[in-house]
Write an enzyme that holds these catalytic residues in place. Structure first.
Site, PDB file in Angstrom:
ATOM      1  CE  LYS A  25      -3.653  -0.003   2.804  1.00 30.92           C
ATOM      2  NZ  LYS A  25      -5.011   0.243   2.285  1.00 30.92           N
ATOM      3  N   GLY A 104      -7.111 -10.084   7.628  1.00 23.62           N
ATOM      4  CA  GLY A 104      -7.065 -10.588   8.995  1.00 23.62           C
ATOM      5  C   GLY A 104      -6.102  -9.794   9.848  1.00 23.62           C
ATOM      6  NE  ARG A 351      -5.937  -4.576  -3.251  1.00 19.31           N
ATOM      7  CZ  ARG A 351      -6.365  -4.943  -2.061  1.00 19.31           C
ATOM      8  NH1 ARG A 351      -5.512  -5.164  -1.084  1.00 19.31           N
ATOM      9  NH2 ARG A 351      -7.640  -5.091  -1.818  1.00 19.31           N
ATOM     10  CB  SER A 776       7.880 -43.032 -21.139  1.00 23.67           C
ATOM     11  OG  SER A 776       6.807 -42.246 -20.659  1.00 23.67           O
ATOM     12  CB  CYS A 843       3.562 -41.212 -19.650  1.00 23.40           C
ATOM     13  SG  CYS A 843       4.211 -42.734 -18.947  1.00 23.40           S
TER      14      CYS A 843
END
Ligand code: PEP
Ligand code: MG
Length: 886
Positions: A25, A104, A351, A776, A843
């Site tokens: 801020k 909070g 922001r 693989s 995979c």
């Protein structure tokens, strides 16, 4: 050491680069002031002071007191008011502001600087006694709540009583005298609860508020929030002290919040709300219904009260210009707070705005097209995981949800349908055109046809890589797994959650993106794949290095995968084809046969079926590589369960039922996942792999002949641990290839390789690469075997592991880079040493997880393979990984 940074009135000691020191801020206030925007003057006490405050045993050093005095003098000079002056009082707001926004934490104290004397000065200056006393009572109430931490219920109650006594329903009906009386009551409440009178010295008020902001950094709420979001305790918070501006000074005053673009759809339209004659917290608290910012938004919503554009056209025009300036300056969509005091606009905050996946995509593409950001930046700005929300029909966010229970969000998307409790019932109902939700305790491969037929799958057990989860993701079916509170009674065909009951035929809705299970149907909205989505994907493809393939085993999956941009198949799990109801009897006959001749007889029936499967897949994937994995799962998964099934197999095989049952018993294993599965099947029954290989090559030749475009089969041997296993299996495959090529007088190119899914295979990758032409990484099994954690049972305890920080994320979802990852990179290295340029892919489920894909980029794999619906996620994640590597 400087602790105080001024802004406003032509001064900016800091800027947007100072977030660590000034908090988000404070840094943005300084930045806005520096680019000439109307910011009420003020100063920020740095986060470094917060840290020192704690080091010094919660004391303020003299240095700080001096610097704050300078800061106040700065505000006084710009505003031409004086802090604590009974004639012309300066009022300030005090706000916390950490590096990242922390809901909070202590938030805001407004109107600080009011006392019994200055309130009179404010009344006179503003020419409005009611406004002054309303401001004073607000200040006492906020200060008592936020700084003194007194019971705010008592203050609200006192206000209610005051209104009741006067017969008022609204705060706006209170007169100056009424507020004055309430101030006396409030001061009494403070003295009663706090044991001291409300502070009248404005400097005491200020230091009390600054101490409270620093104190809130160590509040329990803040500590919990930091822990959950990995925010270090030593960051500290900054304090912002700023001249008050009033949105509640009559009908030419207002306060509002806005986004520079629509944060939910992403449209390039100002979006927000404002309230005339109100203070900031009135908008947030929802006491009065805010009005629209723009005329267009008001008209679209069919709302009556004038928009800001209509009510205050001049200030609105000024605000719109500020929005544009902020977007150009920050090169991102901004979330803004503003106040209008007697027709003068003031900016209080800006922001980067939070946004939905849809908005993120649209904003990124639009901004790149507008030239505001580069294409690379657009790619980096969209969270690949969030794309999931866009690829499946999703629940209408405005629809009502009657939530029954919650499980794991195993496969995204939303589905509603009638509840059925077994796969056959699902298939029957689907054939009759009904939408069904298949509910199982857990699924097994023999439920595949039912899973395919169902619109959604719900299981009581199983984690994110349980059978249900993996298969559902592969099919693009929404799935909620491991909903532990479900009690399923298959006999009575009902499920219970607590005292609620859902019977077969009742409607359930699943949200596979959140894990929610709802009673009744909930409306859905369809995904949009062209447009911005297509554009961003195209840009991603231009920068990525990793190829992206799909895990797919049906022509439909393959088509879906290609639509989503897959460049081949990275894993075709052949066992799923075996569960088709038309051939399961032959499969069972093969398994239960007591000798090779019996197995070959059954395999002869399966050969044309498998060939047809592969033909269909190769046609869709013509010209692309298709990795076909030979049979992998423990055989017992295919065994008959019911009497009728045994009888059917007995007839087909020409043996009696008892012999069959005895043989089935013999196949029982204690640990099937570590038992007779993978290439061990091929080692013991080579004819199975031989026939599968034959089906592959015959299909490849058929498609090559028909379409002129040969597929590139990559035959993959599962669960290899040693070089010799692969050597034996490769010989079987090569022999089948030679036989087919000789019969047809034609050949196709092909490769034989292996999965790396056991630690031994990873360690001995150098030797294995002497035989294998590609690797693989089967990271599902590799995770299971490296961690010694069963992938089917992990759900029960892994969440506790993640909560306690033992693993940062579920290692079956996001690759355990430190452990399993080390095996992957070591195997890649050793494989390449033996066979330079060996083709490497992944995979396991991790092939669709963005963090794991970033790792694959680092290790230099050639491709990742993900379920069809995750192919776009993988494309974007691969592009981001490539950009990062640059
Ligand atoms: C793996 O183990 O990672 C893999 C892809 O194979 P499956 O999930 O079929 O065991
Ligand atoms: Mg595996």
């Amino acid at each position: 050491m400087t602790y105080v940074y001024r802004f406003g009135g032509g001064v900016s000691d800091g800027g947007k680069g100072d977030k660590n020191l000034l908090g988000g801020k404070g840094a943005n206030l300084a930045e806005m002031a520096s680019i000439g925007l109307p910011v009420p003057p003020g100063f920020t006490i740095s986060t470094a002071m917060c840290t020192r405050y704690y080091e010094d045993g919660e004391q303020f050093p003299q240095e700080l007191r001096d610097e704050v005095a300078d800061g106040i003098a700065h505000i006084e000079a710009v505003t031409e008011k004086r802090f604590g002056d009974p004639e012309n009082p300066l009022l300030v707001s005090v706000r916390s502001g950490a590096r990242v926004s922390m809901p909070g934490m202590m938030d805001t104290v407004l109107n600080l600087g009011l006392n019994d004397a200055t309130v009179e000065g404010l009344a006179k200056k503003a020419g409005d006694e009611r406004f002054a006393w309303d401001s004073y009572r607000r200040f006492i109430q906020m200060y008592a709540d936020v700084v003194l931490e007194l019971d705010h219920g008592a203050f609200e109650e006192a206000l209610e009583i005051a209104k009741e006594d006067n017969g008022f329903t609204l705060d706006t009906e209170m007169t100056a005298e009424d507020w004055k009386a309430l101030v006396t009551v409030y001061k009494g409440l403070v003295e009663e609860q706090w044991g001291k009178p409300f502070p009248q010295d404005v400097h005491d008020q200020l230091w009390g508020a600054v101490g409270a902001v620093f104190g809130s950094w160590q509040s329990e709420r803040a500590k919990v929030y930091r822990r959950l979001n990995d925010i270090p305790a030593d960051w500290g918070t900054a304090v912002n002290v700023q001249a008050m501006v009033f949105g509640n000074m009559g009908d030419t005053s207002a306060t509002g919040v806005a986004f520079t673009r629509d944060p939910s759809k992403g449209d390039r339209a100002y979006y927000g709300e404002f309230l005339i004659n109100a203070q900031g917290e009135d908008v947030v608290a929802g006491i009065r219904t805010p009005q629209y910012l723009t005329k267009a938004a008001r008209e679209e919503a069919n709302a009556k009260p004038a928009s800001m554009e209509e009510a205050m056209p001049e200030v609105y025009a000024e605000l719109a210009a500020v929005f544009d300036q902020l977007e150009t300056h920050y090169r991102d969509m901004q979330d803004i707070e503003f106040t209008v005091e007697q027709a003068k606009l003031w900016m209080l905050q800006t922001r980067s705005g939070k946004r939905t996946a849809k908005a993120a995509l649209k904003i990124a593409v639009d901004m790149a097209n507008e030239g505001l950001i580069t294409r690379e930046e657009a790619i980096a700005r969209v969270d690949p995981a969030a794309l999931d929300q866009l690829l499946h029909p999703t629940l209408d966010p405005n629809a009502h949800r009657d939530v029954l229970t919650k499980g794991l969000p195993a496969s995204p998307g939303a589905a509603s349908g009638k509840v059925v409790f077994d796969a056959d019932a699902a298939e029957r109902a689907a054939a009759a055109g009904e939408a069904v939700i298949l509910v199982r305790v857990e699924t097994s491969p023999e439920d595949i046809h039912g899973m395919h037929a169902a619109k959604g799958i719900l299981t009581a057990r199983g984690g994110m890589t349980s059978h249900a989860a993996v298969v559902a993701r592969g099919m693009g079916r929404p799935c909620v797994s491991g909903a532990g509170s479900l009690a399923i009674d298959n006999k009575a065909k009902l499920l219970r959650v607590g005292s609620r009951e859902v019977r077969e035929g009742d409607i359930l809705t699943l949200d596979g993106s959140t894990g929610e299970v709802m009673v009744g149907a909930v409306a859905t909205v369809q995904p949009e794949l062209a447009g911005d989505f297509g554009t961003l994907m195209e840009w991603a493809d231009q920068v990525r290095r990793l190829k992206v393939r799909a895990n797919a085993e049906t022509p439909l999956d393959c088509r879906t995968a290609r639509e989503f941009g897959a460049e081949g198949v990275g894993l075709c799990r052949t066992e799923h084809m075996f569960f088709d109801s038309a051939r399961i009897t032959a499969v069972r006959q093969m398994i239960l046969a007591s000798d090779e001749a019996g197995r070959r007889a059954a395999l002869a029936k399966l050969l044309p079926e498998q060939r047809a499967d592969f033909t269909a897949i190769f046609e869709v994937m013509a010209g692309l590589p298709v990795t076909v994995r030979l049979l992998d799962p423990p055989l017992h998964e295919f065994l008959p369960q019911q009497e009728a099934e045994f009888a059917e197999v007995a007839t087909a095989a020409g043996v009696d039922v008892d012999t069959l049952k005895r043989r089935a018993n013999e196949l029982h294993e204690f640990n099937p996942m570590l038992g007779h599965r993978g290439c061990r099947l091929g080692v013991t029954y080579p004819e199975i792999y031989e026939i599968q290989a034959r089906a592959i090559f015959e299909a490849a030749l058929d498609v090559a002949e028909k379409s002129g475009e040969a597929p590139i089969p990559e035959v993959m041997i599962p669960l290899v641990a040693t070089r010799r296993e692969l050597e034996l299996m490769k010989a079987v495959v090569d022999k089948a290839a030679q036989a087919v090529f000789a019969e047809r007088g034609k050949t196709v190119e092909y490769l034989v390789g292996t999965m790396i899914e056991l630690p031994r295979a990873a360690l001995k990758a150098g030797e294995i690469a002497e035989v294998g032409e590609f690797f693989s990484f089967g990271t599902n099994d590799l995770t299971q075997t490296t961690l010694g954690v069963s992938r089917d049972d992990a759900a029960r305890f892994l969440s506790a592991y993640v909560e306690k920080g033992i693993y940062a994320k579920d290692p079956f979802v996001s690759l355990d880079v430190e452990g399993v990852g080390e095996l992957v990179s070591l195997a890649a290295e050793r494989g390449r040493d033996t066979r330079p340029g060996i083709k490497l892919g992944i995979c396991g489920e991790h092939g669709g997880d963005p963090a794991s894909i970033a790792f694959c980029e680092q290790v230099g794999l050639d491709y990742v393979s993900a379920s069809p619906y995750r192919v776009p996620i993988a494309r974007l994640a691969a592009a981001q990984a490539a950009l990062k590597a640059r």
